[in-house]
Design a protein around this motif. Structure first.
Motif, PDB file in Angstrom:
ATOM      1  N   ASP A 410       0.844  -1.190   0.000  1.00 51.81           N
ATOM      2  CA  ASP A 410       0.000   0.000   0.000  1.00 51.81           C
ATOM      3  C   ASP A 410       0.883   1.245   0.000  1.00 51.81           C
ATOM      4  N   GLU A 411       0.259   2.410   0.133  1.00 55.36           N
ATOM      5  CA  GLU A 411       1.025   3.659   0.017  1.00 55.36           C
ATOM      6  C   GLU A 411       2.054   3.835   1.123  1.00 55.36           C
ATOM      7  N   ASN A 412       1.921   3.058   2.225  1.00 56.55           N
ATOM      8  CA  ASN A 412       2.884   3.138   3.324  1.00 56.55           C
ATOM      9  C   ASN A 412       3.841   1.950   3.360  1.00 56.55           C
ATOM     10  N   GLY A 413       3.813   1.157   2.299  1.00 56.25           N
ATOM     11  CA  GLY A 413       4.752   0.042   2.199  1.00 56.25           C
ATOM     12  C   GLY A 413       4.290  -1.250   2.841  1.00 56.25           C
ATOM     13  N   TRP A 414       3.039  -1.308   3.340  1.00 53.92           N
ATOM     14  CA  TRP A 414       2.555  -2.518   4.009  1.00 53.92           C
ATOM     15  C   TRP A 414       2.057  -3.540   2.992  1.00 53.92           C
ATOM     16  N   LEU A 415       2.409  -4.794   3.228  1.00 52.99           N
ATOM     17  CA  LEU A 415       1.902  -5.931   2.457  1.00 52.99           C
ATOM     18  C   LEU A 415       0.822  -6.634   3.263  1.00 52.99           C
ATOM     19  N   ASP A 416      -0.361  -6.791   2.671  1.00 48.57           N
ATOM     20  CA  ASP A 416      -1.431  -7.573   3.274  1.00 48.57           C
ATOM     21  C   ASP A 416      -1.144  -9.046   2.975  1.00 48.57           C
ATOM     22  N   THR A 417      -0.820  -9.836   4.001  1.00 48.06           N
ATOM     23  CA  THR A 417      -0.428 -11.227   3.780  1.00 48.06           C
ATOM     24  C   THR A 417      -1.617 -12.124   3.434  1.00 48.06           C
ATOM     25  N   GLY A 418      -2.832 -11.692   3.776  1.00 45.18           N
ATOM     26  CA  GLY A 418      -3.996 -12.548   3.582  1.00 45.18           C
ATOM     27  C   GLY A 418      -4.144 -13.605   4.665  1.00 45.18           C
ATOM     28  N   ASP A 419      -3.274 -13.547   5.669  1.00 42.95           N
ATOM     29  CA  ASP A 419      -3.324 -14.510   6.771  1.00 42.95           C
ATOM     30  C   ASP A 419      -3.952 -13.880   8.005  1.00 42.95           C
ATOM     31  N   VAL A 420      -4.781 -14.650   8.691  1.00 43.87           N
ATOM     32  CA  VAL A 420      -5.374 -14.230   9.953  1.00 43.87           C
ATOM     33  C   VAL A 420      -4.490 -14.739  11.086  1.00 43.87           C
ATOM     34  N   GLY A 421      -4.190 -13.857  12.030  1.00 44.93           N
ATOM     35  CA  GLY A 421      -3.350 -14.276  13.141  1.00 44.93           C
ATOM     36  C   GLY A 421      -3.196 -13.188  14.175  1.00 44.93           C
ATOM     37  N   TYR A 422      -2.174 -13.342  15.029  1.00 42.27           N
ATOM     38  CA  TYR A 422      -1.951 -12.358  16.089  1.00 42.27           C
ATOM     39  C   TYR A 422      -0.508 -12.440  16.563  1.00 42.27           C
ATOM     40  N   PHE A 423      -0.112 -11.456  17.364  1.00 43.38           N
ATOM     41  CA  PHE A 423       1.179 -11.441  18.034  1.00 43.38           C
ATOM     42  C   PHE A 423       0.949 -11.638  19.532  1.00 43.38           C
ATOM     43  N   THR A 424       1.792 -12.445  20.169  1.00 37.72           N
ATOM     44  CA  THR A 424       1.732 -12.553  21.618  1.00 37.72           C
ATOM     45  C   THR A 424       2.411 -11.330  22.232  1.00 37.72           C
ATOM     46  N   GLU A 425       2.329 -11.222  23.558  1.00 32.32           N
ATOM     47  CA  GLU A 425       2.969 -10.098  24.246  1.00 32.32           C
ATOM     48  C   GLU A 425       4.480 -10.086  24.000  1.00 32.32           C
ATOM     49  N   GLU A 426       5.054 -11.271  23.799  1.00 29.99           N
ATOM     50  CA  GLU A 426       6.513 -11.355  23.570  1.00 29.99           C
ATOM     51  C   GLU A 426       6.891 -11.121  22.104  1.00 29.99           C
ATOM     52  N   GLY A 427       5.888 -10.915  21.251  1.00 28.58           N
ATOM     53  CA  GLY A 427       6.167 -10.678  19.837  1.00 28.58           C
ATOM     54  C   GLY A 427       6.209 -11.937  18.997  1.00 28.58           C
ATOM     55  N   LEU A 428       5.781 -13.080  19.558  1.00 29.93           N
ATOM     56  CA  LEU A 428       5.728 -14.310  18.774  1.00 29.93           C
ATOM     57  C   LEU A 428       4.537 -14.258  17.821  1.00 29.93           C
ATOM     58  N   VAL A 429       4.737 -14.763  16.606  1.00 29.57           N
ATOM     59  CA  VAL A 429       3.696 -14.744  15.588  1.00 29.57           C
ATOM     60  C   VAL A 429       2.891 -16.040  15.660  1.00 29.57           C
ATOM     61  N   VAL A 430       1.553 -15.911  15.574  1.00 28.05           N
ATOM     62  CA  VAL A 430       0.676 -17.074  15.476  1.00 28.05           C
ATOM     63  C   VAL A 430      -0.247 -16.861  14.285  1.00 28.05           C
ATOM     64  N   VAL A 431      -0.300 -17.831  13.383  1.00 32.51           N
ATOM     65  CA  VAL A 431      -1.185 -17.761  12.218  1.00 32.51           C
ATOM     66  C   VAL A 431      -2.337 -18.740  12.434  1.00 32.51           C
ATOM     67  N   CYS A 432      -3.565 -18.228  12.306  1.00 31.08           N
ATOM     68  CA  CYS A 432      -4.750 -19.060  12.515  1.00 31.08           C
ATOM     69  C   CYS A 432      -5.293 -19.634  11.214  1.00 31.08           C
ATOM     70  N   GLY A 433      -5.105 -18.940  10.112  1.00 28.22           N
ATOM     71  CA  GLY A 433      -5.633 -19.420   8.840  1.00 28.22           C
ATOM     72  C   GLY A 433      -5.623 -18.320   7.803  1.00 28.22           C
ATOM     73  N   ARG A 434      -6.197 -18.620   6.636  1.00 28.13           N
ATOM     74  CA  ARG A 434      -6.300 -17.653   5.550  1.00 28.13           C
ATOM     75  C   ARG A 434      -7.632 -16.917   5.643  1.00 28.13           C
ATOM     76  N   VAL A 435      -7.618 -15.634   5.364  1.00 26.73           N
ATOM     77  CA  VAL A 435      -8.830 -14.826   5.409  1.00 26.73           C
ATOM     78  C   VAL A 435      -9.935 -15.456   4.568  1.00 26.73           C
ATOM     79  N   LYS A 436      -9.581 -15.860   3.351  1.00 26.39           N
ATOM     80  CA  LYS A 436     -10.596 -16.353   2.416  1.00 26.39           C
ATOM     81  C   LYS A 436     -11.172 -17.707   2.812  1.00 26.39           C
ATOM     82  N   ASP A 437     -10.526 -18.407   3.755  1.00 27.51           N
ATOM     83  CA  ASP A 437     -10.969 -19.754   4.116  1.00 27.51           C
ATOM     84  C   ASP A 437     -11.768 -19.809   5.414  1.00 27.51           C
TER      85      ASP A 437
END
Length: 544
Positions: A410-437
C-alpha cells in the motif's frame, strides 16, 4: 554489482563448500567454484541466444545439479529466473503446454531452459513458438563475464500456487534476496564452517529455491539436495542423509514430518543418526502441534533433540522468511480459549481443558516489521486477531499478472499477507488461517485447519489429506463439508465408518457438524504444485 551477485561471485573464488547432488545412487559434490565455472559457459550460451539484462528466463528442470548453474548463469546475464510448474505422470500435457505458454507470455520470457526429466517437452514448447535451450546446449557455451546488476533488478519471478486458474508471479529483487538471506542467517546463528543444509524440497517452490539454493549459493554454505521424488520413494532417506553428512538445518511442510515420524517409529534402533540436527523448520502449510510432538517422540531414540523442531512462517512475497524462532527453542505452544478466539477475535491465554494449542512461529526476522489490523484497518494490540501486515526491504515490490504489473504494497509500504493471526505479548507470531478460508457459523470464526486436524485423527484417513470446504459463503446459513482420502475407499463398511467418525471427531474438537463428509481415494483432493490444499477447488468433491 548488486550485493547479491557480488557476494555470489566472491563465494565462487575461494569457497571450499558446495552442493551435493545425486544421492543415493550417484552422489556428486561440486564446490560453488565448480558451479560458477559451469555457469560462466552457460551464460555465454544464453548471451548467444540473445538473453540480456532485464530479460526473463523460464527454467524447467528437475535435477538440482542442472538447476543451480542454470540459475546462476541467468543471474550473470542480469536476467530473472522463473521456475516453471512441472508436469507429473498424471498431467494432461496439452493442458500443461497451454498453461505454460500463458505463463511464458505473462513474464515475457526470452527463452526456456530445459533439463531432465522434461526433455520430451521440447517439441511441445517449440510448436508454440517458444525458444528452448537444453542444459546440454548451454554447457557448450563460451566462458563469459557477468553483466553488471543493480539492487532493483528482478532476480526471481516466483509463480504463486493460488487456487484460481489465473497465474501471477511474485517479483523478487536482488536487494530482496540479499536482505532476506541475512535475516535468516542471523536469526539461526548460521555457521558457514559447521552447518550443513539437507533438502528434498522442490526448487520451483520458494522454500526450496531461496532457502536451499540461492542463499547457500550466495553465502557459500554446504547443502545436500535431492528431489521430492527421491524423498517420496524413501522418506527415511531424508534422515539417512542427515546422519551421513552431519546435517544441521533442514525444512519441510507439516505432512512430510508426519510421514517421517511414522517411518522413524518403524525403523530399527541405530538406523539413522539425528544427533547433529539443530533446526528442522516446519513451514509452507499449517503446523500441527501433534505432528511435532510425534516427531520428537519418534526421533528421540535416534538422538533428535526436541529443541531442533522449529515451526516457522514464510511467504514468497517476503522473499521467504517472515518469522523464525531463536535457536534451541523447540516447539512453543500458545494455549488459547477457543470461545474468545472464535467469537471475539481475541487470543486469550487459557489453561482450561478445552484450550486450543496453537504453534507459535517465532519472532519477525530482522528488517521486517509487522502489525495486525481489524476489518476497518485499525491496528490491534497484542492478542488481537486480525489480518497480518508486514513491511521491510525483503518485501516484494509487486506482482506480474496477465493484466500487467500490480503493486504488492500500500502507500505506506505494508503488504497484506492474507493470513489471519496475532502477536503474543513477547512478539511471537501465530497464524490461525487464511482470510478467504475462514468459515462463519453462528457468529463464530471457524478455521479450516482445526476441522482438518480433527478429521485427520480418524483411523484410515491419509495424513495431510483432509480438507474443509466452505459452503454458502457469506450467507446466513454458511456451513462446511469435509473431504478425506483413504486407501480403503472401495470398502463400503470402512467408508461408512470413516464418515461417521469424521463427523464425531470434528464435532468433539470444534463443536460444529459438517453438512456432509466425502470419503475419497488417494489423489482425489486437489493440491497446488507445492502440495498445499486447494480448498476453493475442492467444493465439487462434496457437491458444493
Amino acid at each position: 554489482m548488486s550485493k547479491f551477485t557480488d557476494e555470489m561471485y566472491a563465494t565462487a573464488v575461494d569457497c571450499r563448500r558446495g552442493l551435493v547432488t545425486g544421492e543415493p545412487d550417484t552422489p556428486l559434490r561440486q564446490s560453488w567454484g565448480d558451479i560458477h565455472r559451469q555457469a560462466r559457459r552457460m551464460a555465454g550460451a544464453l548471451a548467444a541466444a540473445g538473453v540480456g539484462h532485464g530479460d526473463a528466463v523460464g527454467v524447467l528442470a528437475g535435477q538440482p545439479v542442472d538447476i543451480a548453474p542454470s540459475c546462476q548463469a541467468t543471474w550473470m546475464r542480469g536476467s530473472s529466473v522463473t521456475m516453471l510448474h512441472q508436469p507429473t505422470p498424471r498431467t494432461d500435457l496439452q493442458v500443461w503446454a497451454e498453461d505454460t505458454e500463458t505463463v511464458i507470455a505473462m513474464i515475457s520470457a526470452k527463452a526456456v531452459v530445459l533439463g531432465a526429466p522434461f526433455d520430451a517437452a521440447k517439441p511441445l514448447l517449440e510448436q508454440r513458438g517458444i525458444s528452448v535451450l537444453t542444459i546440454e546446449e548451454l554447457q557448450e557455451g563460451p566462458d563469459t563475464e557477468p553483466l553488471p546488476t543493480s539492487e532493483s533488478d528482478i532476480a526471481l519471478q516466483q509463480l504463486t500456487s493460488g487456487s484460481t486458474g489465473s497465474p501471477k508471479a511474485v517479483q523478487i529483487t536482488h536487494e530482496n534476496f540479499y536482505v532476506n538471506a541475512y535475516a535468516m542467517i542471523n536469526r539461526i546463528k548460521f555457521s558457514l564452517e559447521d552447518d550443513v543444509m539437507i533438502s528434498w524440497l522442490p526448487l520451483f517452490h520458494d522454500m526450496g529455491m531461496v532457502g536451499f539454493l540461492s542463499v547457500p549459493m550466495q553465502v557459500g554454505a554446504e547443502v545436500v539436495s535431492i528431489t521430492p521424488m527421491d524423498f517420496l520413494r524413501s522418506p527415511l532417506l531424508w534422515a539417512e542423509l542427515i546422519g551421513r553428512y552431519r546435517g544441521t538445518v533442514t525444512a519441510a511442510p507439516n505432512f512430510a514430518y508426519s510421514l517421517l515420524a511414522r517411518r522413524l517409529r518403524q525403523a530399527e534402533d541405530g538406523a539413522v543418526d539425528l544427533r547433529t540436527m539443530r533446526y528442522m523448520w516446519n513451514g509452507a502449510e499449517p503446523v500441527d502441534p501433534d505432528t511435532m510432538e510425534a516427531l520428537a517422540e519418534a526421533g528421540a531414540r535416534f538422538g533428535l533433540e526436541p529443541s531442533a523442531l522449529a515451526p516457522v512462517y514464510g511467504m514468497a512475497e517476503t522473499t521467504l522468511a517472515v518469522s523464525i524462532p531463536d535457536p534451541d527453542q523447540g516447539q512453543v505452544l500458545d494455549r488459547v480459549d477457543p470461545d474468545f478466539l472464535e467469537a471475539m477475535n481475541r487470543a486469550v491465554a487459557s489453561n482450561k481443558p478445552n484450550a486450543r494449542p496453537l504453534a507459535t512461529l517465532g519472532k519477525l526476522v530482522d528488517d521486517l516489521e509487522g502489525r495486525v489490523v481489524d476489518e476497518d484497518g485499525d491496528e490491534l494490540p497484542a492478542r488481537g486477531v486480525g489480518v497480518i501486515h508486514v513491511r521491510g526491504p525483503a518485501v516484494t515490490p509487486g506482482y506480474i499478472t496477465l493484466d500487467g504489473p500490480r503493486s504488492a504494497q500500500d502507500e505506506n509500504g505494508w503488504l497484506d499477507t492474507g493470513d489471519v493471526g496475532y502477536f503474543t505479548e513477547e512478539g511471537l507470531v501465530v497464524v490461525c488461517g487464511r482470510v478467504k478460508d475462514v468459515i462463519i457459523m453462528g457468529g463464530r470464526n471457524i478455521y479450516p485447519t482445526d476441522i482438518e486436524r480433527a478429521a485427520g485423527t480418524v483411523a484410515g484417513v491419509r495424513p495431510g489429506n483432509a480438507v474443509a470446504v466452505r459452503l454458502d459463503a457469506g450467507q446466513k446459513r454458511e456451513s462446511f463439508a469435509v473431504a478425506v482420502e483413504t486407501n480403503d475407499h472401495q470398502d463400503p463398511d470402512e467408508v461408512k465408518r470413516i464418515e461417521r467418525e469424521v463427523v464425531h471427531a470434528v464435532f468433539s474438537e470444534v463443536g460444529v457438524r459438517p453438512r456432509t463428509v466425502a470419503v475419497l481415494g488417494p489423489g482425489s483432493i486437489p493440491k497446488t504444485s507445492s502440495g498445499k490444499l486447494r480448498r476453493a477447488n475442492s467444493a465439487s468433491l462434496v457437491g458444493g
